[in-house]
Enzyme design. Structure first.
Site, short mmCIF file in Angstrom:
data_model
loop_
_atom_site.label_atom_id
_atom_site.label_comp_id
_atom_site.label_asym_id
_atom_site.label_seq_id
_atom_site.Cartn_x
_atom_site.Cartn_y
_atom_site.Cartn_z
N ARG A 133 0.86 -1.18 0.00
CA ARG A 133 0.00 0.00 0.00
C ARG A 133 0.89 1.23 0.00
NH1 ARG A 133 -2.84 0.48 5.06
NH2 ARG A 133 -1.44 2.23 5.34
N GLU A 152 4.53 7.12 2.72
CA GLU A 152 5.39 5.93 2.88
C GLU A 152 4.87 4.82 1.98
OE1 GLU A 152 5.23 3.50 6.35
OE2 GLU A 152 3.10 3.82 6.65
N ASN A 154 4.24 0.74 2.13
CA ASN A 154 4.16 -0.40 3.06
C ASN A 154 4.38 -1.71 2.33
OD1 ASN A 154 3.05 1.05 5.59
ND2 ASN A 154 1.67 1.72 3.96
N SER A 159 -2.87 -2.98 5.70
CA SER A 159 -4.21 -3.37 6.16
C SER A 159 -5.32 -2.48 5.61
CB SER A 159 -4.24 -3.40 7.69
OG SER A 159 -3.80 -2.17 8.18
N LYS A 332 11.93 2.77 6.16
CA LYS A 332 11.92 4.21 5.87
C LYS A 332 13.27 4.66 5.29
CE LYS A 332 7.85 5.11 8.21
NZ LYS A 332 7.33 3.77 8.47
N LYS A 412 11.68 10.17 11.34
CA LYS A 412 11.13 8.81 11.40
C LYS A 412 12.22 7.78 11.66
CE LYS A 412 7.54 9.84 7.99
NZ LYS A 412 6.76 9.31 6.85
N GLU A 416 7.12 0.55 11.92
CA GLU A 416 5.84 0.59 11.24
C GLU A 416 4.74 0.59 12.28
OE1 GLU A 416 5.82 0.79 7.99
OE2 GLU A 416 7.99 0.52 7.93
N GLY A 417 3.56 1.03 11.86
CA GLY A 417 2.39 0.83 12.71
C GLY A 417 1.99 2.03 13.55
N ARG A 509 -7.90 7.15 4.76
CA ARG A 509 -7.99 7.31 6.21
C ARG A 509 -8.01 8.80 6.51
NH1 ARG A 509 -2.78 4.38 7.99
NH2 ARG A 509 -2.23 5.32 6.01
P1 ADP Z 1 3.94 4.45 10.06
O1 ADP Z 1 4.81 3.43 9.45
O2 ADP Z 1 4.02 4.51 11.53
O3 ADP Z 1 2.52 4.37 9.51
P2 ADP Z 1 4.12 6.93 8.52
O4 ADP Z 1 5.32 7.32 7.75
O5 ADP Z 1 2.96 6.49 7.72
O6 ADP Z 1 4.57 5.85 9.60
O7 ADP Z 1 3.70 8.15 9.44
C1 ADP Z 1 2.56 8.10 10.28
C2 ADP Z 1 1.64 9.26 9.99
O8 ADP Z 1 2.33 10.50 10.16
C3 ADP Z 1 1.09 9.30 8.57
O9 ADP Z 1 -0.07 8.52 8.42
C4 ADP Z 1 0.82 10.79 8.36
O10 ADP Z 1 -0.44 11.14 8.91
C5 ADP Z 1 1.92 11.44 9.20
N1 ADP Z 1 3.06 11.79 8.34
C6 ADP Z 1 4.12 11.00 8.05
N2 ADP Z 1 4.97 11.62 7.20
C7 ADP Z 1 4.44 12.82 6.96
C8 ADP Z 1 4.85 13.96 6.17
N3 ADP Z 1 5.99 13.95 5.48
N4 ADP Z 1 4.04 15.04 6.15
C9 ADP Z 1 2.90 15.08 6.86
N5 ADP Z 1 2.46 14.06 7.62
C10 ADP Z 1 3.22 12.95 7.67
MG MG Z 2 1.73 4.83 7.70
#
Ligand code: ADP
Ligand code: MG
Length: 534
Positions: A133, A152, A154, A159, A332, A412, A416-417, A509
C-alpha cells in the site's frame, strides 16, 4: 488548477439530517461487516460482540487527475520495491549490520541477521509475494494547486483493504438512499470511484498459492495474526473471499501459537502446522503462503524464541508475504535512499539488468511524488567515527539541517504501525538527546502541507451523548490520506528478475488536523472513501 473549494467541504447539515445519516451509516456498517472487535484488556477467545469501525460520514475530496496519477504510479512502485527486495547487495548496504541501519537498530539488525543466515544456508523458495500500500497526502502549501506526495510505502501487513471497500460501498449507499439531502452537486455516483480491494488482495494471495504448487490442493494460506488483534474482520473478509472465489482455505495463528505448532520438514522444507486430530484427521496442515499481519514491530517479538519462529517460517518453501528481504525493503531508510541521485535509475532504467525499463518521464513522475528526505547521519563521515568529538554548534550536516528546519519536518525511525515519529517543535529537544551513533536509524522528511480547512463528520463507536444511543458525529477539520493497493509476485531466474504485479483498490484514512499521526488501529483516524473532484 482545481476549481474545487476544499475549505467548503463538507456541506453543512441540519441536526435532523446528521442524525438520519448517522443512523443509516452505523446500521449499514454493523450489517455489512465494517467492524472491529470492541476494546478489551484481553479479547475473548470466542467473540460475541463487535462495534462499527470509526467512520467519516462524507467521502473526502481528491482531484480526479491525482487519483489517476496515484493509480498509474502503483505499477512502477510494485516493480521498484520488488527489485529492491531482490537486490541483496543494496539491502545489505542500506539495512545490513556492517554499513547499514542494522548496525544501530537492533530490530532491523535481528531481521537482517536472520535473512543473512538463511542466504548462507541456501534459500529454497525463490518467489516472494508483496501486498503493498502506497500512502499519499495532498500537498498544497499556501493554497497552491494540490500535488500528490508519498507518505510511505508499506511492504508488510498493509491493512484495511477489505474495510476500505466496505466504506466505499457505505458512502454509495448513503448517496443512493438519502442523496445526501442534495447538499452538494459533487455528490453523484460517478464521482465515487469503485473499489475492489477484497477481490484484488485475495487475487494476489491466490496467485501465490497457485505458484506454490498447483497440485497441492490441500495446502492452505496461513495468516500470522497479532495476539489481541481487534481488526479481525478486515482479515476475515479475505478468508471468505479466498474460500468462495478460489476454493482456498486460510488458517490463522499467532507467532505465540506458531512456536509450538509450526514444523518445517527437514528434507522438503515444507511448512506444516500441527492441529489436533479431532479437527483435522491428518494432524497437520501444509502451508502454501504465509501472510504476515504481524511481525512488523519489536512488540511482536517479546523473546528470542519469536525471532526463531519467524526465521523458521522464512526457511520453509511456503511463499512469504512478505519475505524478510521485502520487509527490509519497506524500511523508511530505503524510502530515503531512493530519493538520492541515480538510485531510481539503478532499479528502473538499467536495460542490462532488467528486461523492462521505464522511461525518463515515468521515473520523473515517480520522483515528483517524493518529499525531500535525508538521513540524520549525513555528514557523520566528516566527524570522528565514535561521534565523541562532536561539540555544540559542530553537529553534522544532517542534524543541523533538521534543527534549522524543524518546523517543517518529521523525523522517522525504522518502525511501522504508527506512534514512532517525532514532529516539528518536538524535534530540537529530541535531537539534543539522540546519541550520535543512533542517527543512522533516523530519516528527516519534509512535512506535506495538506489543503486547509477541509472538514468531515467523524463517528466513532462509543462516542454516545448522554442517555442517547445514537452516535454523535463530530464535525472536525481533517487530513485525508490516500493509500493505493498493489500486489507483486517476483523472484529471480537465471540471474534475471521477473515480476508479475497488479494494482487493485484504495483506502482513505481521515484524521483530525490536531493529530500528527494517522493510524486507524491506533485510534487516530477513521475510515473514509473518495470523492473525485475536478
Ligand atoms: P507508520 O509506518 O508509523 O505508519 P508513517 O510514515 O505512515 O509511519 O507516518 C505516520 C503518519 O504520520 C502518517 O499517516 C501521516 O499522517 C503522518 N506523516 C508522516 N509523514 C508525513 C509527512 N511527510 N508530512 C505530513 N504528515 C506525515
Ligand atoms: Mg503509515
Amino acid at each position: 488548477m482545481t476549481g474545487f473549494d476544499f475549505a467548503a467541504w463538507p456541506p453543512t447539515l441540519t441536526e435532523a439530517q446528521l442524525e438520519e445519516l448517522s443512523v443509516y451509516a452505523t446500521t449499514y456498517a454493523l450489517s455489512h461487516g465494517l467492524l472491529y472487535l470492541p476494546p478489551a484488556p484481553s479479547l475473548p477467545k470466542v467473540p460475541t460482540a463487535a462495534i462499527h469501525a470509526p467512520l467519516a460520514l462524507f467521502p473526502s475530496p481528491l482531484p480526479r487527475k491525482l487519483f489517476e496519477q496515484a493509480t498509474r504510479l502503483q505499477r512502477i512502485y510494485n516493480v521498484l520495491y520488488s527489485r529492491v527486495a531482490l537486490d541483496d547487495e543494496f539491502l545489505d548496504q542500506v539495512m545490513g549490520v556492517e554499513t547499514g541501519v542494522g548496525k544501530v537498530d537492533d530490530f532491523i539488525g535481528q531481521l537482517w541477521r536472520g535473512w543473512k543466515a538463511l542466504r548462507d544456508e541456501g534459500i529454497d523458495q525463490s518467489l516472494h509475494l508483496g501486498i503493498f500500500r502506497s500512502d499519499y497526502l495532498l500537498h498544497s502549501p499556501n493554497g497552491e494547486t494540490p500535488e500528490l506526495k508519498q507518505v510511505e510505502f508499506n511492504t508488510i501487513s498493509s491493512s484495511f483493504g477489505p474495510l476500505s471497500q466496505r466504506v466505499s460501498e457505505l458512502h454509495r449507499y448513503l448517496l443512493s438512499t438519502t442523496g445526501y439531502f442534495n447538499t452538494s452537486p459533487y455528490l453523484s455516483l460517478e464521482n465515487l470511484p469503485p473499489n475492489q480491494t477484497i477481490s484484488g488482495v485475495a487475487a494476489g494471495l491466490a496467485a501465490a498459492h497457485s505458484a506454490y504448487s498447483a497440485s497441492t490442493s490441500n495446502a492452505r494460506i496461513l495468516v500470522v495474526a497479532q495476539d489481541n488483534e481487534r481488526n479481525v474482520f478486515d482479515q476475515r473478509w479475505l478468508e471468505y473471499e479466498l474460500l468462495n472465489k478460489h476454493s482456498i482455505r486460510m488458517i490463522r495463528r499467532t507467532l505465540t501459537q506458531l512456536q509450538k505448532v509450526a514444523k518445517v520438514d527437514s528434507t522438503t522444507r515444507k511448512l506444516f502446522i500441527d492441529v489436533p486430530k479431532d479437527l483435522e484427521a491428518s494432524g497437520s496442515i501444509e502451508i502454501s503462503v504465509i501472510y504476515f499481519r504481524a511481525a512488523y514491530t519489536p512488540h511482536d517479538f517479546p523473546t528470542p524464541a519469536y525471532y526463531a519462529t519467524r526465521f523458521l517460517l522464512e526457511r520453509s518453501t511456503a511463499i512469504k508475504c512478505p519475505s524478510l528481504a521485502l520487509q527490509l525493503a519497506g524500511g523508511k531508510k530505503v524510502q530515503e535512499v531512493l530519493t538520492q541521485a541515480g538510485v531510481l535509475e539503478r532499479f528502473l532504467a538499467d536495460g542490462k539488468k532488467y528486461h523492462e525499463v521505464f522511461s525518463k518521464e515515468e521515473i520523473q513522475e515517480l520522483r515528483d511524488s517524493f518529499m525531500a528526505m535525508w538521513g540524520l547521519d549525513v555528514g557523520d563521515d566528516l566527524l570522528t567515527p565514535d561521534g565523541q568529538a562532536i561539540q555544540a554548534g559542530k553537529e553534522n550536516f544532517g542534524v543541523r539541517k533538521a534543527r534549522e528546519e524543524a518546523q517543517v519536518l518529521v523525523l522517522k525511525p525504522q518502525r511501522e504501525g504508527g506512534g514512532n515519529n517525532v514532529y516539528k517543535q518536538d524535534i530540537p529537544a529530541f535531537l539534543d538527546t539522540l546519541p550520535p551513533q543512533e542517527r543512522q536509524a533516523w530519516i528527516a522528511m519534509q512535512l506535506i502541507v495538506t489543503p486547509a480547512d477541509v472538514g468531515n463528520y467523524l463517528i466513532r463507536a462509543g462516542s454516545t451523548t448522554g442517555s442517547s444511543d445514537i452516535q454523535a458525529p463530530v464535525r472536525t477539520n481533517v487530513i485525508s490520506e490516500l493509500g493505493i493497493f498493489g500486489w507483486s509476485i517476483f523472484g529471480k531466474e537465471g540471474g534475471h528478475s521477473h515480476v508479475k504485479e497488479d494494482t487493485m483498490g484504495w483506502l482513505v484514512r481521515t484524521k483530525g488536523t490536531d493529530s500528527n499521526e494517522g493510524g486507524v488501529a491506533t485510534g487516530f483516524s477513521v475510515l473514509d472513501s473518495l470523492l473525485l473532484v475536478d
